[in-house]
Design a protein around this motif. Structure first.
Motif, PDB file in Angstrom:
ATOM      1  N   ALA A 161       2.001  10.070  -0.834  1.00  0.00           N
ATOM      2  CA  ALA A 161       0.545   9.894  -0.948  1.00  0.00           C
ATOM      3  C   ALA A 161       0.234   8.413  -0.799  1.00  0.00           C
ATOM      4  N   ASP A 162      -0.969   8.122  -0.309  1.00  0.00           N
ATOM      5  CA  ASP A 162      -1.377   6.720  -0.139  1.00  0.00           C
ATOM      6  C   ASP A 162      -1.942   6.234  -1.469  1.00  0.00           C
ATOM      7  N   THR A 163      -1.050   5.962  -2.395  1.00  0.00           N
ATOM      8  CA  THR A 163      -1.414   5.758  -3.804  1.00  0.00           C
ATOM      9  C   THR A 163      -1.765   4.322  -4.160  1.00  0.00           C
ATOM     10  N   GLU A 164      -1.350   3.363  -3.364  1.00  0.00           N
ATOM     11  CA  GLU A 164      -1.388   1.977  -3.829  1.00  0.00           C
ATOM     12  C   GLU A 164      -2.808   1.423  -3.967  1.00  0.00           C
ATOM     13  N   ARG A 165      -3.582   1.445  -2.902  1.00  0.00           N
ATOM     14  CA  ARG A 165      -4.897   0.783  -2.907  1.00  0.00           C
ATOM     15  C   ARG A 165      -5.857   1.439  -3.889  1.00  0.00           C
ATOM     16  N   ASP A 166      -5.920   2.785  -3.864  1.00  0.00           N
ATOM     17  CA  ASP A 166      -6.938   3.494  -4.631  1.00  0.00           C
ATOM     18  C   ASP A 166      -6.379   4.211  -5.848  1.00  0.00           C
ATOM     19  N   GLY A 167      -5.115   3.958  -6.180  1.00  0.00           N
ATOM     20  CA  GLY A 167      -4.505   4.573  -7.348  1.00  0.00           C
ATOM     21  C   GLY A 167      -3.919   3.536  -8.291  1.00  0.00           C
ATOM     22  N   HIS A 168      -2.792   2.966  -7.896  1.00  0.00           N
ATOM     23  CA  HIS A 168      -2.130   1.990  -8.773  1.00  0.00           C
ATOM     24  C   HIS A 168      -2.991   0.753  -9.006  1.00  0.00           C
ATOM     25  N   ARG A 169      -3.620   0.243  -7.954  1.00  0.00           N
ATOM     26  CA  ARG A 169      -4.402  -0.993  -8.100  1.00  0.00           C
ATOM     27  C   ARG A 169      -5.529  -0.844  -9.128  1.00  0.00           C
ATOM     28  N   PRO A 170      -6.423   0.156  -8.997  1.00  0.00           N
ATOM     29  CA  PRO A 170      -7.456   0.289 -10.015  1.00  0.00           C
ATOM     30  C   PRO A 170      -6.907   0.636 -11.396  1.00  0.00           C
ATOM     31  N   ALA A 171      -5.753   1.311 -11.451  1.00  0.00           N
ATOM     32  CA  ALA A 171      -5.154   1.606 -12.755  1.00  0.00           C
ATOM     33  C   ALA A 171      -4.671   0.327 -13.430  1.00  0.00           C
TER      34      ALA A 171
END
Length: 262
Positions: free
Chosen positions: A17-27
């Motif tokens: 999944a393209d998790t970095e920009r819209d997942g890990h970063r805002p977390a």
């Protein structure tokens, strides 16, 4: 060498999944704000920080390079490592909540390929620097119950001495599968992941570029595509040849392995 394709070893972040920009970063940003810190990782800054693998390692790098003047408030945490551990734990909790809310879908073609591999008896493994909780939450949020149970091996997080680009996590996955590298195809999305897989002898290597990795150096990868693809949503190769296929399936991956190992 006549070894058959016996297993696929997947990276997670950027690959499944393209998790970095819209997942890990805002977390991360949510954890920072919650702790009363004025740290904020923009889209551009986070892209730079991704050169460092591992969330705790990324925070240490950020402090060393961007906030060398940071002074810890010791009334809340006894030392910097305690603060970093707390932030990483809360970041993971925020991220898992986002996943469970269905905010981060699997990339094009991932679910299709996992189903095809499972039906064909090709074993599935994960080799990632992210935490086991993140892996489980991502797979459990997918639109197919029990998807996580299809992975025989989940090598994740701090279970090895050195994270990517060191080969340790892929070597652990191979050891737990009890397979030689020549029986496997590794699927990655980043330069660090490519270096890690190649270091473990996984020379049959597919890269599916993600939003943060499109311009990275994938030297040594056998095939580089923009996505796994689906019928009607084709993959495009920038390195290597799909052999006329519209998307990445087991037939493509078997040819890829044979191209490298014979």
């Amino acid at each position: 060498m006549n070894t058959a394709l016996e297993a696929l070893i997947f990276d997670v972040d950027g690959t499944l999944a393209d998790t970095e920009r819209d997942g890990h970063r805002p977390a991360f940003n949510a954890a920072f704000a919650e702790a009363g810190l004025d740290w904020h990782w923009s889209v551009e800054l986070y892209g730079e920080l991704l050169a460092v693998t591992g969330g705790k390692e990324r925070m240490r790098h950020y402090l060393a390079q961007y906030r060398p003047d940071f002074e810890l408030e010791r009334r809340a945490f006894p030392n910097l490592e305690a603060l970093i551990a707390h932030l990483h734990r809360r970041k993971t909790e925020h991220y898992v909540s986002m996943l469970r809310a269905g905010g981060i879908p699997l990339r094009s073609g991932v679910l299709r390929l996992l189903r095809e591999a499972r039906e064909a008896g090709v074993r599935l493994a994960i080799a990632t620097t992210t935490t086991p909780d993140n892996v489980t939450a991502l797979l459990e949020s997918a639109p197919e119950p029990g998807l996580v149970d299809g992975f025989e091996v989940i090598a994740a997080g701090d279970v090895v001495a050195e994270k990517k680009p060191a080969p340790d996590i892929f070597e652990l996955a191979l050891a737990q599968l009890n397979l030689p590298a020549s029986a496997c195809v590794a699927i990655e999305d980043s330069e660090n992941g490519v270096r890690s897989a190649l270091g473990a002898g996984l020379e049959a290597l597919l890269v599916t570029t993600s939003s943060y990795t499109e311009q990275q150096d994938f030297a040594g990868a056998t095939l580089v595509v923009d996505q796994l693809g689906e019928p009607g949503d084709p993959a495009t190769a920038s390195v290597g040849d799909l052999g006329g296929a519209e998307y990445i399936d087991l037939a493509v991956l078997r040819r890829l392995r044979e191209q490298v190992f014979g």
